[in-house]
Design a protein around this motif. Structure first.
Motif, PDB file in Angstrom:
ATOM      1  N   ARG A 108       8.328   2.707   3.972  1.00  0.00           N
ATOM      2  CA  ARG A 108       7.006   2.768   4.596  1.00  0.00           C
ATOM      3  C   ARG A 108       6.182   1.529   4.245  1.00  0.00           C
ATOM      4  NH1 ARG A 108       5.373   7.894   6.511  1.00  0.00           N
ATOM      5  NH2 ARG A 108       7.046   9.442   6.367  1.00  0.00           N
ATOM      6  N   LEU A 109       6.283   1.080   2.999  1.00  0.00           N
ATOM      7  CA  LEU A 109       5.589  -0.145   2.624  1.00  0.00           C
ATOM      8  C   LEU A 109       6.178  -1.348   3.346  1.00  0.00           C
ATOM      9  CD1 LEU A 109       5.143   0.372  -1.219  1.00  0.00           C
ATOM     10  CD2 LEU A 109       3.413   0.606   0.572  1.00  0.00           C
ATOM     11  N   ALA A 110       7.498  -1.341   3.542  1.00  0.00           N
ATOM     12  CA  ALA A 110       8.137  -2.433   4.259  1.00  0.00           C
ATOM     13  C   ALA A 110       7.651  -2.496   5.700  1.00  0.00           C
ATOM     14  CB  ALA A 110       9.655  -2.264   4.213  1.00  0.00           C
ATOM     15  N   LEU A 111       7.513  -1.338   6.348  1.00  0.00           N
ATOM     16  CA  LEU A 111       6.975  -1.307   7.707  1.00  0.00           C
ATOM     17  C   LEU A 111       5.542  -1.840   7.743  1.00  0.00           C
ATOM     18  CD1 LEU A 111       8.338   2.194   8.758  1.00  0.00           C
ATOM     19  CD2 LEU A 111       9.003   0.020   9.807  1.00  0.00           C
ATOM     20  N   PHE A 183      -0.671   8.016  -7.894  1.00  0.00           N
ATOM     21  CA  PHE A 183      -0.056   7.235  -6.823  1.00  0.00           C
ATOM     22  C   PHE A 183      -0.029   8.048  -5.531  1.00  0.00           C
ATOM     23  CE2 PHE A 183       3.161   5.395  -4.235  1.00  0.00           C
ATOM     24  CZ  PHE A 183       3.307   4.074  -4.598  1.00  0.00           C
ATOM     25  N   SER A 184       0.375   9.312  -5.629  1.00  0.00           N
ATOM     26  CA  SER A 184       0.499  10.142  -4.430  1.00  0.00           C
ATOM     27  C   SER A 184      -0.851  10.466  -3.804  1.00  0.00           C
ATOM     28  CB  SER A 184       1.235  11.441  -4.767  1.00  0.00           C
ATOM     29  OG  SER A 184       0.436  12.295  -5.561  1.00  0.00           O
ATOM     30  N   GLU A 185      -1.930  10.272  -4.559  1.00  0.00           N
ATOM     31  CA  GLU A 185      -3.277  10.506  -4.033  1.00  0.00           C
ATOM     32  C   GLU A 185      -3.937   9.226  -3.532  1.00  0.00           C
ATOM     33  OE1 GLU A 185      -4.706  14.332  -6.673  1.00  0.00           O
ATOM     34  OE2 GLU A 185      -4.871  12.345  -7.565  1.00  0.00           O
ATOM     35  N   GLY A 186      -3.192   8.108  -3.542  1.00  0.00           N
ATOM     36  CA  GLY A 186      -3.748   6.833  -3.103  1.00  0.00           C
ATOM     37  C   GLY A 186      -4.113   6.839  -1.631  1.00  0.00           C
ATOM     38  N   ARG A 187      -4.891   5.852  -1.236  1.00  0.00           N
ATOM     39  CA  ARG A 187      -5.393   5.749   0.133  1.00  0.00           C
ATOM     40  C   ARG A 187      -4.311   5.147   1.035  1.00  0.00           C
ATOM     41  NH1 ARG A 187      -8.601   3.131  -3.087  1.00  0.00           N
ATOM     42  NH2 ARG A 187      -8.294   1.160  -2.001  1.00  0.00           N
ATOM     43  N   ASN A 188      -3.405   5.987   1.500  1.00  0.00           N
ATOM     44  CA  ASN A 188      -2.307   5.516   2.345  1.00  0.00           C
ATOM     45  C   ASN A 188      -2.340   6.235   3.684  1.00  0.00           C
ATOM     46  OD1 ASN A 188      -0.854   3.635   0.553  1.00  0.00           O
ATOM     47  ND2 ASN A 188      -0.678   5.455  -0.725  1.00  0.00           N
ATOM     48  N   MET A 189      -2.852   5.551   4.699  1.00  0.00           N
ATOM     49  CA  MET A 189      -2.951   6.133   6.032  1.00  0.00           C
ATOM     50  C   MET A 189      -1.568   6.220   6.670  1.00  0.00           C
ATOM     51  SD  MET A 189      -6.276   3.948   7.289  1.00  0.00           S
ATOM     52  CE  MET A 189      -6.069   4.479   8.979  1.00  0.00           C
ATOM     53  N   ALA A 190      -1.399   7.209   7.531  1.00  0.00           N
ATOM     54  CA  ALA A 190      -0.128   7.379   8.233  1.00  0.00           C
ATOM     55  C   ALA A 190       0.133   6.186   9.145  1.00  0.00           C
ATOM     56  CB  ALA A 190      -0.158   8.672   9.041  1.00  0.00           C
ATOM     57  N   LEU A 191       1.405   5.860   9.322  1.00  0.00           N
ATOM     58  CA  LEU A 191       1.792   4.793  10.229  1.00  0.00           C
ATOM     59  C   LEU A 191       1.772   5.322  11.659  1.00  0.00           C
ATOM     60  CD1 LEU A 191       4.687   3.438   8.060  1.00  0.00           C
ATOM     61  CD2 LEU A 191       2.822   2.014   8.910  1.00  0.00           C
ATOM     62  N   ALA A 192       1.044   4.653  12.535  1.00  0.00           N
ATOM     63  CA  ALA A 192       0.915   5.095  13.919  1.00  0.00           C
ATOM     64  C   ALA A 192       2.062   4.553  14.766  1.00  0.00           C
ATOM     65  CB  ALA A 192      -0.421   4.638  14.489  1.00  0.00           C
ATOM     66  N   ARG A 193       2.518   5.364  15.712  1.00  0.00           N
ATOM     67  CA  ARG A 193       3.598   4.959  16.603  1.00  0.00           C
ATOM     68  C   ARG A 193       3.254   3.660  17.340  1.00  0.00           C
ATOM     69  NH1 ARG A 193       7.632   7.968  19.508  1.00  0.00           N
ATOM     70  NH2 ARG A 193       6.804   9.858  18.543  1.00  0.00           N
ATOM     71  N   ASP A 194       2.020   3.554  17.837  1.00  0.00           N
ATOM     72  CA  ASP A 194       1.638   2.363  18.600  1.00  0.00           C
ATOM     73  C   ASP A 194       1.661   1.105  17.736  1.00  0.00           C
ATOM     74  OD1 ASP A 194       1.338   3.918  20.835  1.00  0.00           O
ATOM     75  OD2 ASP A 194      -0.855   3.994  20.754  1.00  0.00           O
ATOM     76  N   ASP A 195       1.309   1.236  16.460  1.00  0.00           N
ATOM     77  CA  ASP A 195       1.357   0.083  15.558  1.00  0.00           C
ATOM     78  C   ASP A 195       2.806  -0.319  15.289  1.00  0.00           C
ATOM     79  OD1 ASP A 195      -1.398  -0.071  15.348  1.00  0.00           O
ATOM     80  OD2 ASP A 195      -1.477   1.208  13.580  1.00  0.00           O
ATOM     81  N   ILE A 196       3.650   0.656  14.990  1.00  0.00           N
ATOM     82  CA  ILE A 196       5.051   0.361  14.691  1.00  0.00           C
ATOM     83  C   ILE A 196       5.727  -0.316  15.883  1.00  0.00           C
ATOM     84  CG2 ILE A 196       7.296   1.443  14.248  1.00  0.00           C
ATOM     85  CD1 ILE A 196       5.907   3.363  12.394  1.00  0.00           C
TER      86      ILE A 196
END
Length: 259
Positions: A108-111, A183-196
């Motif tokens: 996910r970070l790589a994306l 770490f699991s509570e960090g501010r990590n928004m979901a990756l959107a299909r349109d962005d990917i």
């Protein structure tokens, strides 16, 4: 142990050049949640595989993991901070562009890195992710969050199999479970299909046929223009990482043999 400073933290990393020098370029490895560069990549044979093929290997312990600094503040584990660590490691090593391989959380970070810094990648490989990335969360709330699973005193009280597995694995590795909770509570928004769908790097998506966390890798590859996918037979989320077919797929892709 080599270290560098990133965003106010000290992070551990490996930078390995094959004897005689790198001939195939540099690969950056991003590990999964609750593991480390030593467990995810070195012990499972990835360092040696890349060295034998002539790649320079660059791998770090993500903040909160392994031998890197482990704050207990969720505010230091945002997406921008985590992606920034990977980019700053490249800068520290004097590498302009890499082949980037991430697994699970590292995928996910790589994306996200591919979206934010497309000029830093030659090729992108993501493992342990797939079509589940685009599925909405379940209608019913989970009985326990990952953070709660990491903070609970007795892992036998964790009701959900996957969460319990991550907690037991973290304990077996001697990880700081309070740092992992943050770490699991960090501010990590979901990756959107349109962005990917705007990713431009040549991409390979790999997941096990029994990986319920990832889902179908082809469903993710279909979103990324020109991406390829490989399904590893009879592998789940954890058994896929050391599998010889995973390594074979990666090198076939990087060497231009994967159809």
């Amino acid at each position: 142990m080599a270290t560098f400073h990133s965003g106010g933290l000290t992070l551990a990393y490996d930078d390995i050049t094959p004897e005689g020098g790198a001939t195939a370029g540099a690969v950056l490895l991003a590990h999964g949640f609750a593991t480390s560069r030593a467990e995810n990549w070195r012990r499972l044979g990835w360092y040696g595989a890349f060295e034998r093929k002539g790649w320079r290997v660059l791998a770090m312990d993500m903040r909160g993991h392994g031998e890197s600094e482990k704050p207990h503040d969720p505010n230091v584990y945002g997406r921008d901070e985590l992606v920034g660590d990977l980019v700053r490691l490249m800068d520290h090593a004097g590498i302009g562009r890499v082949d980037l391989l991430g697994y699970s959380m590292g995928a996910r970070l790589a994306l996200q890195l591919a979206l934010a810094h497309p000029d830093r990648l030659n090729n992108l490989i993501v493992g342990g992710v797939g079509g589940r990335m685009f599925e909405p969360p379940p209608a019913t709330s989970p009985k326990m969050t990952m953070a709660e699973a990491m903070r609970v005193d007795d892992p036998e009280t964790i009701p959900e199999k996957t969460l319990k597995g991550f907690r037991l694995f973290a304990d077996s590795q001697g990880e700081d479970r309070l740092a992992l909770a943050a770490f699991s509570e960090g501010r990590n928004m979901a990756l959107a299909r349109d962005d990917i769908a705007t990713i431009t790097a040549p991409t390979l998506v790999v997941a096990g046929s029994r990986d319920e966390m990832a889902g179908d890798p082809q469903a993710l590859a279909d979103v990324i223009p020109g991406a390829k996918s490989v399904t590893l037979p009879a592998c789940d989320h954890f058994s896929a990482i050391p599998h010889a077919l995973f390594k074979a797929a990666v090198f076939d892709f990087l060497e231009g043999w994967l159809e």
